[in-house]
Design a protein around this motif. Sequence first.
Motif, PDB file in Angstrom:
ATOM      1  N   GLU A 133       0.828  -1.210   0.000  1.00  0.00           N
ATOM      2  CA  GLU A 133       0.000   0.000   0.000  1.00  0.00           C
ATOM      3  C   GLU A 133       0.864   1.262   0.000  1.00  0.00           C
ATOM      4  N   PHE A 134       2.022   1.213   0.645  1.00  0.00           N
ATOM      5  CA  PHE A 134       2.916   2.368   0.677  1.00  0.00           C
ATOM      6  C   PHE A 134       3.606   2.565  -0.677  1.00  0.00           C
ATOM      7  N   ASP A 138       0.988   4.254  -2.828  1.00  0.00           N
ATOM      8  CA  ASP A 138       0.957   5.684  -2.493  1.00  0.00           C
ATOM      9  C   ASP A 138       2.132   6.427  -3.125  1.00  0.00           C
ATOM     10  N   ASN A 153      -8.200   2.933  -4.853  1.00  0.00           N
ATOM     11  CA  ASN A 153      -7.915   4.229  -4.232  1.00  0.00           C
ATOM     12  C   ASN A 153      -6.602   4.843  -4.722  1.00  0.00           C
ATOM     13  N   ALA A 154      -5.663   3.984  -5.174  1.00  0.00           N
ATOM     14  CA  ALA A 154      -4.379   4.501  -5.651  1.00  0.00           C
ATOM     15  C   ALA A 154      -4.545   5.293  -6.940  1.00  0.00           C
ATOM     16  N   SER A 174       5.412   6.408   3.059  1.00  0.00           N
ATOM     17  CA  SER A 174       5.178   6.632   1.631  1.00  0.00           C
ATOM     18  C   SER A 174       5.978   7.817   1.105  1.00  0.00           C
ATOM     19  N   GLU A 190      -7.426  -0.933  -2.144  1.00  0.00           N
ATOM     20  CA  GLU A 190      -6.191  -0.156  -2.180  1.00  0.00           C
ATOM     21  C   GLU A 190      -5.820   0.223  -3.613  1.00  0.00           C
ATOM     22  N   ARG A 221       2.227   9.502  -5.936  1.00  0.00           N
ATOM     23  CA  ARG A 221       2.896  10.795  -5.763  1.00  0.00           C
ATOM     24  C   ARG A 221       3.770  11.127  -6.978  1.00  0.00           C
TER      25      ARG A 221
END
Length: 415
Positions: free
Chosen positions: A228-229, A232, A266-267, A343, A263, A236
């Motif tokens: 998940e990180f 994220d 949402n990413a 993240s 996840e 970015r």
Amino acid sequence: MRAAMSLKVCIATLEFPPDVGGVGESVHRIAHFLRDLGYEVHIAVFRSEPKAVLSQGPRRAQCLTTEQDGLSVHRLKPPIRSADASKQEMLSDLYFQLCALHRRYSFDVLHAFFLSETGYLFTLLGREYGVPVINSIRGSDIHKHMFSPLLHAQMVWTLENSAWVTFVSRDLQSRAALFAPAIRDKSSAFWNSIDPVRFEHVGDPPVPPLSGTVIGSVGRFRDKKGIEFLLDACGRLLAESLDVTLLLVGDFVPKEAAYWQLEVENAGLGDRLVVTGLLPREQALACYALLDIFVIPSLHDGCPNALLEAMTAGRAIVGTRADAIGEILDHERDALLVPPCDSEALAAALGRLVASPDLRRQLGEAARYKVSEWLAPWIEQQHWSEIYRHVLQQTDAAAHSLPATAVELPLAADH
């Protein structure tokens, strides 16, 4: 100590090739080390059946024995007598199967990988029959048990009653010693090794051409992997207009599928995220050629095989300071290291490598040199040779120090 050629070793594991999994790969490698050292090696493969299997109907206990490259592989399955899992005595049934296996072969050493099923049952078997037990901790077993009221006492008992305990990182060794201080005098920590990989012979990757700088990770993705990180961080980078694609070689474990689906949604990475699904090992190895940057954002992870593969492939690596990852990799010399669960730091490290092909090449070459020098198979084999020699010498010494009035009874065996 008797010559290794006359000694029989039984290794307990939850998986063994062709089963997919890092522990199975490690057991396969170590079993061949021991075979080449002259031991007669048996592999007992078993696990408590998941509830889904119970619905398949009743069956008797099974033991399928095959020969694989000079190893005797025994795949054990407990009987299924009820569709209600609460009414099954699977660990008890497996234990009696292991007792029968020992009576047939009279093993000299028992060696278990993973604590709760294999480790506990083998340690019980060793205590009952007077056979030394080596327990090998790979990572997730300690992390699961230390937070489980049901498994904590079992974990401590298993560790304390082992003849020797091995760990794949010093962090794991220190953590286990918090619960079982006695293992400080009968344990060691050393990393996995990896055979040289001829990447030019693994074929073409089963993935179409990808856009931009390719960031990737390899494995069976679940809670401890920190994916998940990574999602994220890649979000970015895309928000900063960097041309990147995230390639995940593998798949998410089924029991966490709903979480990971959320996840991924949402990413918002869209077509800049590619998940291959589970692949045969040769195809997974071929995918390293697609990666500009390999990422291992684990929260905890023992000594993951994928890390060693990426080093062997000469990929630029971003990893977390978790277990053996942070012990093997040297920040700024052969990788970039970041804290777990961060993240922002992960995105910064990735952005730095995206902008610098020269740094990627420098780190990749340094990682490839380190894995060839520090994590060669002969080094790990030497560790196992010394551990087995020590455990067997201790066992022989204990047997010869019995009081004169004691009567040493032979182990039960089939004749």
